[in-house]
Motif scaffolding. Structure first.
Motif, short mmCIF file in Angstrom:
data_model
loop_
_atom_site.label_atom_id
_atom_site.label_comp_id
_atom_site.label_asym_id
_atom_site.label_seq_id
_atom_site.Cartn_x
_atom_site.Cartn_y
_atom_site.Cartn_z
N GLY A 391 -51.04 40.12 -13.43
CA GLY A 391 -50.43 39.92 -14.63
C GLY A 391 -48.95 40.01 -14.82
N GLN A 392 -48.38 39.71 -13.77
CA GLN A 392 -47.04 39.85 -13.51
C GLN A 392 -46.35 38.21 -12.98
OE1 GLN A 392 -45.33 42.99 -11.14
NE2 GLN A 392 -46.31 44.53 -12.49
N THR A 393 -45.10 38.16 -13.18
CA THR A 393 -44.43 36.87 -12.64
C THR A 393 -43.61 36.94 -11.37
OG1 THR A 393 -44.42 35.92 -14.93
CG2 THR A 393 -43.04 35.05 -13.20
N THR A 394 -44.16 36.25 -10.19
CA THR A 394 -43.51 36.47 -8.97
C THR A 394 -42.66 35.01 -8.74
OG1 THR A 394 -44.99 37.97 -8.17
CG2 THR A 394 -43.59 36.84 -6.11
N ILE A 512 -48.40 21.25 -19.04
CA ILE A 512 -48.77 22.84 -19.41
C ILE A 512 -50.02 22.82 -20.47
CG2 ILE A 512 -47.60 24.74 -20.43
CD1 ILE A 512 -44.79 23.13 -19.54
N ALA A 513 -50.05 21.99 -21.33
CA ALA A 513 -51.33 22.18 -22.31
C ALA A 513 -52.56 22.01 -21.58
CB ALA A 513 -51.21 21.23 -23.27
N ARG A 514 -52.58 21.14 -20.56
CA ARG A 514 -53.87 21.12 -19.63
C ARG A 514 -54.27 22.44 -18.94
NH1 ARG A 514 -53.52 15.85 -16.49
NH2 ARG A 514 -51.84 16.99 -15.26
N ALA A 515 -53.01 23.20 -18.57
CA ALA A 515 -53.04 24.46 -17.76
C ALA A 515 -53.31 25.31 -18.85
CB ALA A 515 -51.62 24.67 -17.09
N LEU A 516 -53.05 25.60 -19.95
CA LEU A 516 -53.37 26.44 -20.81
C LEU A 516 -54.71 26.45 -21.26
CD1 LEU A 516 -50.13 26.45 -23.04
CD2 LEU A 516 -50.81 28.60 -21.54
N VAL A 517 -55.40 25.22 -21.61
CA VAL A 517 -56.66 25.15 -21.95
C VAL A 517 -57.73 25.36 -20.80
CG1 VAL A 517 -57.36 22.57 -21.33
CG2 VAL A 517 -58.11 23.53 -23.51
N ARG A 518 -57.17 25.56 -19.67
CA ARG A 518 -58.11 26.19 -18.46
C ARG A 518 -58.18 27.61 -18.71
NH1 ARG A 518 -59.77 23.44 -14.22
NH2 ARG A 518 -60.33 24.37 -12.45
N ASN A 519 -57.26 28.15 -19.37
CA ASN A 519 -57.31 29.66 -19.52
C ASN A 519 -57.75 30.43 -18.20
OD1 ASN A 519 -57.37 31.88 -21.14
ND2 ASN A 519 -59.61 31.87 -21.40
N ALA A 520 -57.07 29.99 -17.27
CA ALA A 520 -57.20 30.86 -15.99
C ALA A 520 -56.52 32.20 -15.81
CB ALA A 520 -56.82 29.75 -14.68
N PRO A 521 -56.89 32.89 -15.04
CA PRO A 521 -56.00 34.18 -14.90
C PRO A 521 -54.62 33.93 -13.81
CG PRO A 521 -57.82 34.28 -13.55
CD PRO A 521 -58.07 33.07 -14.23
N GLY A 550 -49.45 37.35 -19.93
CA GLY A 550 -50.77 37.79 -19.50
C GLY A 550 -51.66 37.41 -18.33
N ARG A 551 -50.64 36.59 -17.46
CA ARG A 551 -51.09 35.78 -16.39
C ARG A 551 -50.45 36.34 -15.30
NH1 ARG A 551 -52.12 31.85 -20.46
NH2 ARG A 551 -54.05 31.05 -20.56
N THR A 552 -51.27 35.99 -13.96
CA THR A 552 -50.44 36.29 -12.56
C THR A 552 -49.74 34.97 -12.45
OG1 THR A 552 -52.18 37.80 -11.86
CG2 THR A 552 -50.71 36.68 -10.13
N VAL A 553 -48.26 34.93 -12.40
CA VAL A 553 -47.53 33.70 -12.46
C VAL A 553 -47.03 33.67 -10.99
CG1 VAL A 553 -46.10 32.22 -13.33
CG2 VAL A 553 -47.57 33.60 -14.79
#
Length: 607
Positions: A391-394, A512-521, A550-553
């Motif tokens: 859930g954090q950005t690295t 980015i929209a393609r990544a968002l629609v995947r809804n991956a954690p 809300g994602r691990t980035v």
């Protein structure tokens, strides 16, 4: 037949294909034929049986035409029996009609089977290519590979069809016509057969010379197609750097080489013509002389002679085709071997026995003692330890060549570490299925790739079962909805080849929209704004801020200003982790690497 061994590079495929092409002998032809039959024979057995029956009819009707010539000459011209002539003419007409329908039946059937085989292997090749590692495609030139595949896939079909047509039509026709010749006059048959062995020996010599030329031609032609494809794909760079003349000279050189190879093949192939024509001329002139003297001095009726000559002339075409058969088979086998060299290659990242699906809870990513090098080169990563909390950005920062992109490539298992482990929620990714791993990841690269189709299609590639509403919601979150509606057909607008009709910022927001629609954690960002202008970067950065919630980035940053809010910044240098911390902590460290990079970029921005 030797098959390709497990290898993760395109160089291995090209080497394997090259090695295979060096050994096209009788054993190889037989082994390739056995494999093609084993893979395709059962599915097409009915079609081949029907085609063979048709070819048998063609062979027998051809032999019948020669056999009945004796009755035509003797009964019509010598005995002058009008009642028999009608029967003979009717039989000849029936034979030709039957042969016509049989020829049509076998041609259509073999074409359908051949087309199915080509389609089947194209599907197999595409499916197999999808299983090979990124390392394979990094080594194999895509244009060259595509050209070879498109050029060689027909070799599988040709191996089967040439075998069937040559055996069932040409060989049976030749044997039946030889039977007619022997039945009409065995002495004349001996005259013909006496000159056959030298011809066969000469044709075999020509065939051996043709093998090497055929292999070279396949390779050079693939280079021609590959060079043209590369030019088309990079046409903007070609024109921007006025490379037209230089590339034209390069491609013309390859085309000249291909032309010389093709001319050599033509010269060698057509050497069979003077050989077979000389043989035919000698045989027919000898037969005519012998038959004429028998008719003049012994009073032998000419019917048998005419039937013999007819059979001899009709046997010429199948004999000529059979003489060239080895050349055609060799060429088909070379093509088939190159296809099998690719199909036999095993993926580098194969699933472990008993691999389980990845279960994601916190989406915590950890690299433990990871060392990695490409092929046999120097290590790119050296004993790397990184923890990206769930859930954090690295953020990964550092100069070019520090190993940042390599880490991004290791997490989806595009490559496997030489040493160490990569864990997600404590699970070693080497022990889970690749599909389950990658379903938990979304990826945005610095060079977004769009595929042929509409804008909606390209966003939906992130998750094929996404509804239209979910696609449009993802587009809104990526700040792409407004410019999409401004397109001629909205979401149904074709994007052109690799999104050529869209700007760089627009393509990036669709990515980015393609990544968002995947809804991956877990979200992986590889310098997603480095190639954009300031205005596009601002829009894309808004989209990224939304995507990261809300994602691990794990994000690679070229501009440090884009990651100042990251929960953790990892500073890398020459494959090692040098510093870790937040922007505020790292920027205040005197003589720290991050502080130097930050100060350098601050001065550049102030100029």
């Amino acid at each position: 037949m030797k098959v390709g061994t497990a290898d993760e590079t395109g160089r291995a495929f090209l080497k394997a294909a090259s090695e295979k092409k060096q050994h096209v002998g009788s054993e190889t032809v037989v082994s390739v034929l056995k494999r093609v039959i084993a893979e395709n024979g059962r599915d097409h057995i009915r079609g081949y049986v029907f085609a063979i029956l048709c070819l048998i009819v063609v062979a027998l009707s051809t032999a019948f035409t020669a056999w009945i010539m004796e009755s035509v000459v003797n009964e019509a011209f010598a005995n002058r029996r009008a009642d028999v002539v009608w029967l003979i003419c009717g039989a000849i007409l029936a034979a030709f009609v039957l042969r016509g329908f049989a020829t049509y039946g076998q041609a259509v059937t073999l074409s359908k089977i051949g087309n199915n085989i080509v389609a089947r292997y194209q599907r197999r090749l595409y499916s197999h290519l999808m299983t090979l590692s990124v390392g394979f495609f990094a080594e194999a030139r895509s244009a060259h590979l595509a050209a070879q595949v498109s050029q060689n896939v027909a070799g599988i079909r040709d191996v089967l069809n040439l075998t069937v047509t040559s055996t069932a039509r040409d060989l049976l026709t030749l044997i039946s016509l030889i039977g007619v010749m022997v039945s009409k006059d065995w002495v004349l048959s001996l005259i013909v057969f006496a000159v056959a062995p030298p011809l066969l020996y000469a044709l075999r010599y020509v065939s051996r010379r043709l093998r090497a030329a055929t292999r070279e031609s396949v390779e050079v032609n693939s280079r021609v197609l590959g060079a043209m494809q590369e030019t088309i794909q990079g046409i903007a760079v070609v024109k921007a750097f006025t490379m037209e003349q230089e590339l034209e000279r390069k491609v013309n050189g390859i085309i000249d080489t291909a032309e010389r190879r093709a001319n050599r093949i033509a010269r060698l192939s057509e050497r069979t013509s003077p050989l077979t024509e000389t043989f035919a001329g000698f045989a027919i002139s000898s037969v005519l002389a012998y038959a004429a003297f028998r008719s003049i001095y012994d009073g032998v009726p000419p019917g048998a002679f005419f039937a013999f000559v007819t059979a001899l002339l009709l046997a010429y075409d199948p004999a000529r085709r059979l003489a060239k058969l080895q050349v055609q088979i060799d060429r088909a086998v070379v093509n088939a071997q190159m296809i099998y060299a690719l199909l036999d290659m095993q993926p580098a990242q194969r699933e472990r026995p008993g691999a389980k699906d990845l279960t994601v809870t916190d989406a915590r990513v950890e690299l433990k003692g990871v060392t990695f090098s490409y092929a046999s080169g120097a290590p790119i990563l050296r004993d790397v330890h990184i923890v990206a909390e769930g859930g954090q950005t690295t953020a990964l920062v550092g100069q070019s060549g520090a190993g940042k992109s390599t880490i991004i490539n290791l997490i989806p298992r595009f490559y496997d570490p030489t040493e160490g482990q990569i864990l997600i929620d404590g699970q070693d990714i080497a022990g889970v299925t690749k599909a389950s791993l990658r379903h938990q990841l979304a990826y945005v690269s610095q060079q977004p790739y769009l595929f042929e189709g509409t804008i909606r299609d390209n966003i939906r590639y992130g998750r094929p079962d996404a509804t239209d509403e979910e696609v449009e919601t993802a587009a809104r979150l990526a700040y792409a909805h407004d410019f999409i509606l401004a397109q001629p057909f909205g979401y149904e607008t074709p994007v052109g080849e690799n999104g050529v009709t869209l700007s760089g910022g627009q393509r990036q927001r669709l990515s980015i929209a393609r990544a968002l629609v995947r809804n991956a954690p877990i979200l992986l960002l590889d310098e997603a704004t480095s190639a954009l202008d300031n205005e596009s970067e601002a829009a894309v950065q808004k989209a990224l801020d939304t995507a990261m919630r809300g994602r691990t980035v794990i994000v690679i940053a070229h501009r440090l200003s884009t990651v100042v809010k990251a929960d953790k910044i990892v500073v890398m240098h020459e494959g090692r982790v040098m510093e870790e911390g937040t922007h505020e902590v790292l920027a205040q460290r005197k003589d720290g690497l991050y502080a130097r990079l930050n100060n350098l970029q601050s001065r550049e921005n102030s100029i």
